[in-house]
Motif scaffolding. Structure first.
Motif, PDB file in Angstrom:
ATOM      1  N   GLU A  52      11.597   4.912 -12.411  1.00 60.95           N
ATOM      2  CA  GLU A  52      12.674   3.656 -11.531  1.00 60.95           C
ATOM      3  C   GLU A  52      11.910   2.110 -12.149  1.00 60.95           C
ATOM      4  OE1 GLU A  52      13.733   3.551  -7.650  1.00 60.95           O
ATOM      5  OE2 GLU A  52      14.638   5.640  -8.382  1.00 60.95           O
ATOM      6  N   GLU A  53      10.374   2.225 -12.103  1.00 59.44           N
ATOM      7  CA  GLU A  53       9.873   1.425 -12.547  1.00 59.44           C
ATOM      8  C   GLU A  53       8.483   2.018 -13.033  1.00 59.44           C
ATOM      9  OE1 GLU A  53       9.525  -1.419  -8.852  1.00 59.44           O
ATOM     10  OE2 GLU A  53       8.619   0.195  -7.736  1.00 59.44           O
ATOM     11  N   LYS A  54       7.889   1.650 -13.535  1.00 58.73           N
ATOM     12  CA  LYS A  54       6.179   1.595 -14.128  1.00 58.73           C
ATOM     13  C   LYS A  54       5.186   1.216 -13.611  1.00 58.73           C
ATOM     14  CE  LYS A  54       6.277   5.028 -17.517  1.00 58.73           C
ATOM     15  NZ  LYS A  54       5.618   5.761 -18.925  1.00 58.73           N
ATOM     16  N   THR A  55       5.478  -0.306 -13.659  1.00 59.71           N
ATOM     17  CA  THR A  55       4.411  -0.850 -13.338  1.00 59.71           C
ATOM     18  C   THR A  55       5.181  -1.732 -11.796  1.00 59.71           C
ATOM     19  OG1 THR A  55       4.018  -1.467 -15.004  1.00 59.71           O
ATOM     20  CG2 THR A  55       3.187  -3.106 -13.485  1.00 59.71           C
ATOM     21  N   PHE A  56       4.262  -1.785 -10.498  1.00 61.92           N
ATOM     22  CA  PHE A  56       4.843  -2.228  -8.899  1.00 61.92           C
ATOM     23  C   PHE A  56       3.308  -3.503  -8.818  1.00 61.92           C
ATOM     24  CE2 PHE A  56       5.304  -3.237  -4.527  1.00 61.92           C
ATOM     25  CZ  PHE A  56       6.283  -3.037  -4.432  1.00 61.92           C
ATOM     26  N   ASP A  57       4.114  -4.556  -8.663  1.00 60.37           N
ATOM     27  CA  ASP A  57       3.568  -5.919  -8.496  1.00 60.37           C
ATOM     28  C   ASP A  57       3.800  -6.535  -7.042  1.00 60.37           C
ATOM     29  OD1 ASP A  57       1.651  -8.390  -7.667  1.00 60.37           O
ATOM     30  OD2 ASP A  57       2.559  -8.902 -10.003  1.00 60.37           O
ATOM     31  N   PHE A  58       2.677  -6.022  -5.846  1.00 65.74           N
ATOM     32  CA  PHE A  58       2.403  -6.464  -4.406  1.00 65.74           C
ATOM     33  C   PHE A  58       2.352  -8.111  -4.516  1.00 65.74           C
ATOM     34  CE2 PHE A  58       0.521  -1.999  -4.622  1.00 65.74           C
ATOM     35  CZ  PHE A  58       1.535  -1.788  -3.835  1.00 65.74           C
ATOM     36  N   GLY A  59       2.105  -8.692  -4.764  1.00 67.43           N
ATOM     37  CA  GLY A  59       1.890  -9.964  -4.978  1.00 67.43           C
ATOM     38  C   GLY A  59       0.541 -10.748  -4.740  1.00 67.43           C
ATOM     39  N   HIS A  69       3.006   1.905  -1.825  1.00 69.73           N
ATOM     40  CA  HIS A  69       4.087   2.004  -2.508  1.00 69.73           C
ATOM     41  C   HIS A  69       4.831   2.949  -3.143  1.00 69.73           C
ATOM     42  CE1 HIS A  69       7.476   0.792  -5.387  1.00 69.73           C
ATOM     43  NE2 HIS A  69       6.706   1.028  -6.719  1.00 69.73           N
ATOM     44  N   THR A  70       6.448   3.384  -3.179  1.00 68.24           N
ATOM     45  CA  THR A  70       6.301   5.052  -4.330  1.00 68.24           C
ATOM     46  C   THR A  70       6.789   4.561  -4.967  1.00 68.24           C
ATOM     47  OG1 THR A  70       6.476   5.868  -1.664  1.00 68.24           O
ATOM     48  CG2 THR A  70       7.442   7.079  -3.308  1.00 68.24           C
ATOM     49  N   PHE A  71       5.873   5.423  -6.402  1.00 70.54           N
ATOM     50  CA  PHE A  71       7.076   5.216  -7.441  1.00 70.54           C
ATOM     51  C   PHE A  71       8.206   6.487  -7.878  1.00 70.54           C
ATOM     52  CE2 PHE A  71       3.087   3.269  -8.808  1.00 70.54           C
ATOM     53  CZ  PHE A  71       4.021   2.326  -9.770  1.00 70.54           C
ATOM     54  N   LYS A  72       8.913   6.625  -7.708  1.00 70.01           N
ATOM     55  CA  LYS A  72      10.369   7.459  -7.943  1.00 70.01           C
ATOM     56  C   LYS A  72      11.111   7.519  -9.328  1.00 70.01           C
ATOM     57  CE  LYS A  72      12.295   6.151  -3.296  1.00 70.01           C
ATOM     58  NZ  LYS A  72      13.279   5.507  -2.725  1.00 70.01           N
ATOM     59  N   PHE A  73      10.756   8.772  -9.640  1.00 74.96           N
ATOM     60  CA  PHE A  73      11.164   9.481 -10.916  1.00 74.96           C
ATOM     61  C   PHE A  73      12.436   9.932 -11.029  1.00 74.96           C
ATOM     62  CE2 PHE A  73       7.771  11.677  -9.961  1.00 74.96           C
ATOM     63  CZ  PHE A  73       8.344  12.960  -9.693  1.00 74.96           C
ATOM     64  N   GLU A 109       8.998  11.681  -6.310  1.00 70.72           N
ATOM     65  CA  GLU A 109       7.855  10.384  -6.100  1.00 70.72           C
ATOM     66  C   GLU A 109       7.275  10.801  -6.209  1.00 70.72           C
ATOM     67  OE1 GLU A 109       9.345  10.127  -2.074  1.00 70.72           O
ATOM     68  OE2 GLU A 109      11.023   8.835  -2.111  1.00 70.72           O
ATOM     69  N   ILE A 110       5.869   9.758  -6.643  1.00 69.97           N
ATOM     70  CA  ILE A 110       4.864   9.475  -6.651  1.00 69.97           C
ATOM     71  C   ILE A 110       3.981   8.329  -5.997  1.00 69.97           C
ATOM     72  CG2 ILE A 110       2.184   9.171  -7.532  1.00 69.97           C
ATOM     73  CD1 ILE A 110       2.956  11.028 -10.003  1.00 69.97           C
ATOM     74  N   LYS A 111       3.590   8.797  -4.353  1.00 69.22           N
ATOM     75  CA  LYS A 111       2.709   7.408  -3.688  1.00 69.22           C
ATOM     76  C   LYS A 111       1.537   7.285  -3.882  1.00 69.22           C
ATOM     77  CE  LYS A 111       2.247   7.005   1.542  1.00 69.22           C
ATOM     78  NZ  LYS A 111       2.402   7.520   2.736  1.00 69.22           N
TER      79      LYS A 111
END
Length: 157
Positions: A52-59, A69-73, A109-111
């Motif tokens: 769904e996304e390959k990069t996540f920004d916590f800010g 964060h959980t990366f969903k695929f 998922e990969i948490k």
């Protein structure tokens, strides 16, 4: 004479090596042949991880503030996806890999847990080893870690 003795010994050895009691063909199990045929037929098919996304920004986060964060695929490939290893670029980030194969068309998922260490802009990469065509996939997390100033720390006490 020596030549004839040598010839007789060579023939005896050749006969001895070629006349084994059981034939190798008799020892082959049918289920192993079938499994090998299925494996070979699928040798050019791979699992595929569509994130769904390959990069996540916590800010902006405070130093030491734990983040998750959980990366969903989705496995958009032709065979079950098997994740054999998930590794982070740093010990401050801990990823959790799926324990079961992800069937084609199903989600996984990969948490990822980040402990908030460092300061300023940080980026951590998670490398996923799986049965995809490339063999590895990568996702990443980012954050801007703010460190409290000395005056903020002393006035809070």
């Amino acid at each position: 004479m020596k030549k004839s003795i040598l010839l007789v010994c060579s023939m005896a050895l050749a006969i001895g090596f070629t006349s084994c009691e059981g034939k190798a063909v008799d020892k082959v199990k049918a289920e192993n042949v079938e499994a090998a045929a299925v494996r070979d037929a699928n040798a050019d098919k791979f699992a595929e991880m569509k994130f769904e996304e390959k990069t996540f920004d916590f800010g902006k986060i405070e130093r030491g503030q734990k983040q998750e964060h959980t990366f969903k695929f989705t496995n958009t490939g032709d065979v079950p996806l098997i994740v054999s290893k998930v590794k982070s670029s740093c010990g401050c980030t801990v990823p959790e890999k799926p324990t079961e194969p992800i069937q084609p068309g199903k989600e996984g998922e990969i948490k990822v847990t980040y402990n908030g260490s460092g300061k300023g802009q940080v980026t951590k990469t998670i490398t996923i080893t799986a049965n995809t065509e490339s063999g590895t996939e990568r996702v990443s997390i980012r954050a801007f870690v703010e460190v409290p100033s000395v005056t903020e720390t002393t006035t809070e006490r």
